[in-house]
Design an enzyme around this catalytic site. Structure first.
Site, short mmCIF file in Angstrom:
data_model
loop_
_atom_site.label_atom_id
_atom_site.label_comp_id
_atom_site.label_asym_id
_atom_site.label_seq_id
_atom_site.Cartn_x
_atom_site.Cartn_y
_atom_site.Cartn_z
N GLY A 99 21.59 -11.97 51.88
CA GLY A 99 21.02 -10.79 51.25
C GLY A 99 21.22 -9.63 52.21
N THR A 100 21.33 -8.41 51.69
CA THR A 100 21.73 -7.33 52.59
C THR A 100 20.63 -6.32 52.91
OG1 THR A 100 22.90 -6.51 50.68
CG2 THR A 100 24.19 -7.58 52.35
#
Lengths: 232, 263
Positions: free
Chosen positions: B43-44
């Site tokens: 996830g960023t």
């Protein structure tokens, strides 16, 4: 050399049952009622912190009468059971029926195997969720000290004077009544066990499983709110 | 089976460890056994900051696996109870699992004890969970979330950032995490001030995520073509509220047209 006494199994079971019944009869009753938006659990409880009614899971509630330490232990076991099951499968897979059956087995086991039976009687309730197939009906399960289990529709009483209170409910209970009326009926029912003496709001413990709430349906009704509803 | 339990406390994760070890996937052990670092979806960008009446937590929707898209509409902001939120960045699998266990953990404690944990207690519990994940983090499964919520006792929003060892640091203003975190933070810094309203907050959050997506290829930003918008949630005295997509779409359009007019 001392000889062990022989006690017939019938006698043994009778003695245990009598012992448990005595313990339970000393406590005050709990009334469970279905109302328009869900389920109501209600009992007379002079203590504000030692609850007889508790939340098990999203749609499942619990109430116990008898020895506090014993039914509170059962409540915690139920919470653990439900949370583990909901974690392993899905939240919708946690159902009152399976839990009530497990309670029935566990309490029955103690009754037959242990010297001292549990001096408790419990009720496990589940509010319906019409969005899911197979979840359309409310459920009420009563489990007694010997593990015997029964299911009820509309209302259920556990504790000391079940016959007396249930006959009152049989005469006055109506389907789909609003919460206010259900609370009035609950109080008048409990007051029958109290020799018809008024029970003030601060001595009542009440909680609802409200179908309209998101996810966790369980909510306690504080004394202030009860006073507002009773108008006294 | 109901009575056969070794555990008598009020923690769900301890209950799993002790009574149901087969249910709890030990990422740390798995990662150590792996011959090479595990290539898992990541996830960023997520962010959180204080508002006038609580906190705002937001995240983009992209998960990447190396240079590939793993998912375009993953959720990285989770409500862990009625007033707390967790935003995840890092290895998506372990992070989502951590958020799920934390949510059950908080509810479990409340049901067993009859009282909810303090917000600080919740933040501390998460810290322990991250610490337990350290061996997995050393193999590449890093989880670095942000925890935020409304503190009912102090009547204010609060937020915490974490490091990979479970170190917990309370932030007084804002925090961002993930690959585009630094860029989002730079963007947010310029508009954040004490007493930000909800509307101002939504705009600041969307703009920061757009900036992060502009510079960091692994951040999703706003995907207008597919109609995928970031997740933005508030936690205030009234509980948790999701910002509807329609509002996010309006805010996005306004920002985009302003930027387009700059020439």
């Amino acid at each position: 050399m001392s000889m062990p006494f022989y006690v017939s199994p019938e006698q043994l079971m009778q003695d245990k049952a009598e012992y448990a019944r005595k313990g339970i009869a000393r406590g005050r009753s709990i009334v469970t009622l279905e109302y328009a938006d869900g389920m109501l659990l209600m009992g007379e409880n002079p203590s504000a912190s030692l609850s007889k009614i508790g939340e098990i899971y999203d749609r499942i509630g619990f109430a116990g009468v008898g020895r506090f330490s014993e039914f509170d232990q059962l409540r915690k076991i139920g919470v653990r059971y439900a949370d583990v099951k909901g974690y392993a499968y899905s939240r919708e897979d946690v159902r009152a029926k399976a839990l009530a059956n497990s309670y029935s087995q566990a309490i029955g086991d103690v009754f037959t195997r242990e010297m001292k039976p549990l001096e408790v009687e419990i009720v496990v309730v589940e509010v319906s969720d019409p969005r899911f197939e197979g979840h359309e009906k409310n459920s009420i399960y009563r489990v007694q000290f010997d593990g015997s289990i029964s299911d009820h529709a509309g209302y259920c009483v556990i504790g000391g004077s079940v016959e007396n209170l249930e006959s009152h409910l049989r005469a006055s209970y109506q389907k789909d009544q609003p919460l206010g009326e259900a609370l009035q009926l609950g109080r008048s029912t409990l007051e029958r066990a109290n020799g018809d003496g008024r029970i003030p709001a601060e001595k009542l413990e009440a909680a609802i499983l409200d179908r309209n709430r998101a996810e966790r349906k369980f909510r306690r009704l504080p004394a202030d709110e009860l006073r507002g509803i009773f108008g006294a | 089976m109901l009575f056969r339990s070794n555990y008598a406390g009020s923690s769900f994760s301890e209950l799993l460890d002790l009574d149901h070890p087969h249910l709890k996937l030990d990422f740390a052990e798995l990662a150590q056994k792996a011959a090479q670092p595990i290539q898992a979806p990541h996830g960023t960008t997520v962010l959180a900051f204080k508002l006038d009446d609580g906190v705002l937590v937001a995240g983009d929707r992209l998960a990447t696996s190396g240079n590939m898209v793993a998912s375009r509409d993953v959720e990285k902001v989770f409500a862990t109870d009625e007033r707390s939120l967790m935003a995840i960045a890092g290895a998506a699998g372990p992070a989502i699992e951590m958020a799920r266990i934390l949510r059950i953990e908080l509810e479990h404690y409340e049901k067993i004890e009859g009282e909810a944990l303090e917000l600080e207690g919740k933040a501390n519990k998460l810290s322990q969970m991250i610490r337990q994940n350290l061996p997995a983090a050393m193999q590449g499964l890093v989880v670095v979330p942000i925890f935020a919520g409304y503190d009912v006792r102090r009547r204010t929003g609060r937020l915490w950032k974490y490091d990979v060892t479970g170190g917990r640091y309370e932030e007084t203003e804002l925090e961002c995490s993930g690959s585009g975190g630094i860029i989002a933070k730079e963007s947010l810094k310029k508009v954040w001030r004490p007493g930000l309203s909800r509307a101002e907050g939504v705009r600041a959050a969307v703009e920061a995520l757009m900036d992060a997506a502009d510079e960091d290829r692994a951040t999703g930003g706003v995907d207008v073509a597919r109609g995928i918008y970031p997740i933005v949630k508030f936690s205030t005295a009234d509980g948790i509220e999701d910002v509807p997509e329609s509002e996010l779409a309006e805010v996005y359009t306004a920002i985009a047209s302003e930027r387009a007019n700059r020439g």
